[in-house]
Motif scaffolding. Structure first.
Motif, PDB file in Angstrom:
ATOM      1  N   LEU A 122      -7.787  -0.882   1.497  1.00 51.75           N
ATOM      2  CA  LEU A 122      -6.694  -0.896   0.767  1.00 51.75           C
ATOM      3  C   LEU A 122      -5.612  -1.764   1.476  1.00 51.75           C
ATOM      4  O   LEU A 122      -5.267  -1.409   2.818  1.00 51.75           O
ATOM      5  N   VAL A 123      -4.892  -2.770   0.832  1.00 48.36           N
ATOM      6  CA  VAL A 123      -3.823  -3.524   1.623  1.00 48.36           C
ATOM      7  C   VAL A 123      -2.509  -3.343   0.692  1.00 48.36           C
ATOM      8  O   VAL A 123      -2.697  -3.550  -0.639  1.00 48.36           O
ATOM      9  N   PHE A 124      -1.561  -2.789   1.154  1.00 43.99           N
ATOM     10  CA  PHE A 124      -0.458  -2.646   0.020  1.00 43.99           C
ATOM     11  C   PHE A 124       0.809  -3.471   0.650  1.00 43.99           C
ATOM     12  O   PHE A 124       1.144  -3.452   1.899  1.00 43.99           O
ATOM     13  N   SER A 125       1.373  -3.844  -0.143  1.00 44.72           N
ATOM     14  CA  SER A 125       2.800  -4.426  -0.154  1.00 44.72           C
ATOM     15  C   SER A 125       4.012  -3.629   0.241  1.00 44.72           C
ATOM     16  O   SER A 125       4.539  -3.133  -0.792  1.00 44.72           O
ATOM     17  N   SER A 126       4.183  -3.707   1.403  1.00 47.58           N
ATOM     18  CA  SER A 126       5.513  -2.911   1.865  1.00 47.58           C
ATOM     19  C   SER A 126       6.514  -4.034   2.158  1.00 47.58           C
ATOM     20  O   SER A 126       6.512  -5.133   2.067  1.00 47.58           O
ATOM     21  N   SER A 127       7.678  -3.337   2.763  1.00 46.65           N
ATOM     22  CA  SER A 127       8.745  -4.417   2.838  1.00 46.65           C
ATOM     23  C   SER A 127       9.627  -4.104   4.175  1.00 46.65           C
ATOM     24  O   SER A 127       9.566  -2.937   4.600  1.00 46.65           O
ATOM     25  N   CYS A 128      10.338  -5.038   4.881  1.00 45.12           N
ATOM     26  CA  CYS A 128      11.282  -4.460   5.836  1.00 45.12           C
ATOM     27  C   CYS A 128      12.260  -3.888   5.555  1.00 45.12           C
ATOM     28  O   CYS A 128      12.998  -3.540   6.580  1.00 45.12           O
ATOM     29  N   THR A 129      12.344  -3.799   4.095  1.00 44.59           N
ATOM     30  CA  THR A 129      13.642  -2.820   3.632  1.00 44.59           C
ATOM     31  C   THR A 129      13.438  -1.611   4.236  1.00 44.59           C
ATOM     32  O   THR A 129      14.440  -0.723   4.395  1.00 44.59           O
TER      33      THR A 129
END
Ligand code: NAD
Ligand code: WQD
Length: 347
Positions: A122-129
């Motif tokens: 699994l690759v998940f889109s996270s964020s620098c937020t």
């Protein structure tokens, strides 16, 4: 030998569409699922033009477990890259439950289906937020996650925890959360790019729409920050560089000998640009004069954030290759291609 199939949720969207191209380039078979809540069917035709053949596509909602279950049963995925989510920070304050339902709910559905169908990557889109206003810059992956300042940001933090808990439970899952800094640009063919709905919130689409005459002027949100020229600092990364990191992340996960793992990587250039520097870089890269004024700060904005990319470079073996100027030129060429069209919601 048949190609490894990778489910790309949200693959008609900005980052997902570019990643589908890079998956094909790297010898994977992307299978796209999208419900067009923030994208349009023409993207799929344009993707076919780029890769020279049609890609498998299902119109479905990732929250619909039955529909997704049928797709999992049919396709036998090697891995999943989960982009599908709502991403408008301001809207998330008005509609928090829609954001928790879509962003967190869809991840839970996918993790359940991955367990049922023994899909292990699994690759998940996270964020620098997730870093908020970091104490130390450049910010690395060990920096503490700060309390989110919007429901959107909170969905990313919760999703990272949901994945960690799932890995800790013993599910055979090698999961990578990629923390994106500020993705900009478009494919060099100008066939795919960012499609903001209505008035853009993000800086670069606002710049290109202003240069195109769709917006009267850009407002620079604040020039009294403690930065080189008083405007905020961000790490702007070309979407194609970002897309390539996803391919690398899937390969990296499969190379690891553990049966379960969770890891996070920053995806940025490692360099910060101020808003005013970006405006001037746009003018230089395109030869267009930009009409802008300086206005008050936007509430909730972080003063400065840019990535420490040591881990992505040393562990993942990935780094950016495309300059901010080229990214701005690609964004402008994409704007010229979509002309003065303002995209409105389809759903
Ligand atoms: P996008 O809106 O262009 O793409 C998301 C796609 O997912 C859209 O095509 C949308 O129609 C689809 N979608 C949304 N909910 C769905 C659902 N329930 N079922 C099926 N499809 C669904 O956004 P993007 O910029 O490509 O962002 C992709 C991911 O990266 C998101 O998770 C976003 O939160 C994350 N991210 C984006 C940025 C950014 O600045 N663009 C920064 C950090 C993280
Ligand atoms: C960049 C800079 C603005 C518009 C957002 C989300 C974050 C992440 C990326 C998903 C800031 C300034 C902007 C304008 C301006 N998304 N600006 N005038 O704020 O870094 O992050 O997108 O995870 O969660 O919050 O990106 O493009 O909105 O702003 O001066 O009209 O441009 O103040 O300094 P941001 P952005």
């Amino acid at each position: 030998m048949s190609l490894k199939k990778v489910l790309v949720t949200g693959g008609a969207g900005f980052i997902g569409s570019h990643t589908a191209v890079e998956l094909v380039n790297a010898g994977y078979e992307p299978v796209i699922v999208d419900n067009f809540s923030n994208s349009f069917p023409f993207v799929l035709d344009n993707l076919s033009q780029i890769v020279g053949r049609s890609l498998t596509f299902y119109e479905a909602d990732c929250n619909d477990k039955e529909a997704m279950g049928r797709i999992f049963a049919k396709e036998q995925f090697y891995g999943v890259i989960h982009f599908a989510a709502y991403k408008a920070v301001g809207e998330s304050v008005q509609k928090p439950l829609a954001y928790y339902h879509n962003n967190v709910g869809s991840l839970v559905v996918l993790l359940e289906l991955m367990a049922e169908h023994k899909v292990k990557h699994l690759v998940f889109s996270s964020s620098c937020t997730v870093y908020g206003e970091p104490e130390k810059l450049p910010v690395d992956e060990n920096a503490p996650v700060q309390k989110a300042n919007s429901p959107y940001g909170n969905t990313k933090q919760i999703c990272e925890e949901v994945i960690q808990d799932t890995v800790a439970s013993g599910q055979e899952l090698k999961a990578i959360a990629l923390r994106y800094f500020n993705p900009i640009g478009a494919h060099e063919t100008s066939l795919i790019g960012e499609l903001p709905i209505g008035v853009p919130n993000n800086l670069v689409p606002f710049i290109t729409q202003t240069a195109a005459g769709i917006r009267k002027e850009l407002t620079v949100f604040g020039d009294d920050y403690d930065t080189r020229d008083g405007s905020c600092v961000r790490d702007y990364i070309h979407v194609v560089d970002l897309a390539k990191a996803h391919v690398r992340a899937i390969a990296y996960a499969s190379e690891q000998s553990e049966t379960s793992l969770y890891d996070t990587f920053n995806l940025g250039t490692g360099d910060g640009s101020t808003v005013l520097e970006l405006v001037h870089a746009f003018e230089k890269a395109t030869g267009e004069k930009l009409n802008y004024v300086v206005g008050p700060r936007r509430s909730g904005d972080v003063e400065k954030v840019y990535a420490d990319v040591t881990k992505s470079s040393e562990v993942l073996g990935w780094k950016t290759e495309i300059s901010v100027e080229d990214a701005l030129r690609d964004a402008w060429n994409w704007q010229l291609k979509v002309k003065d069209q303002v995209f409105e919601p389809t759903k």
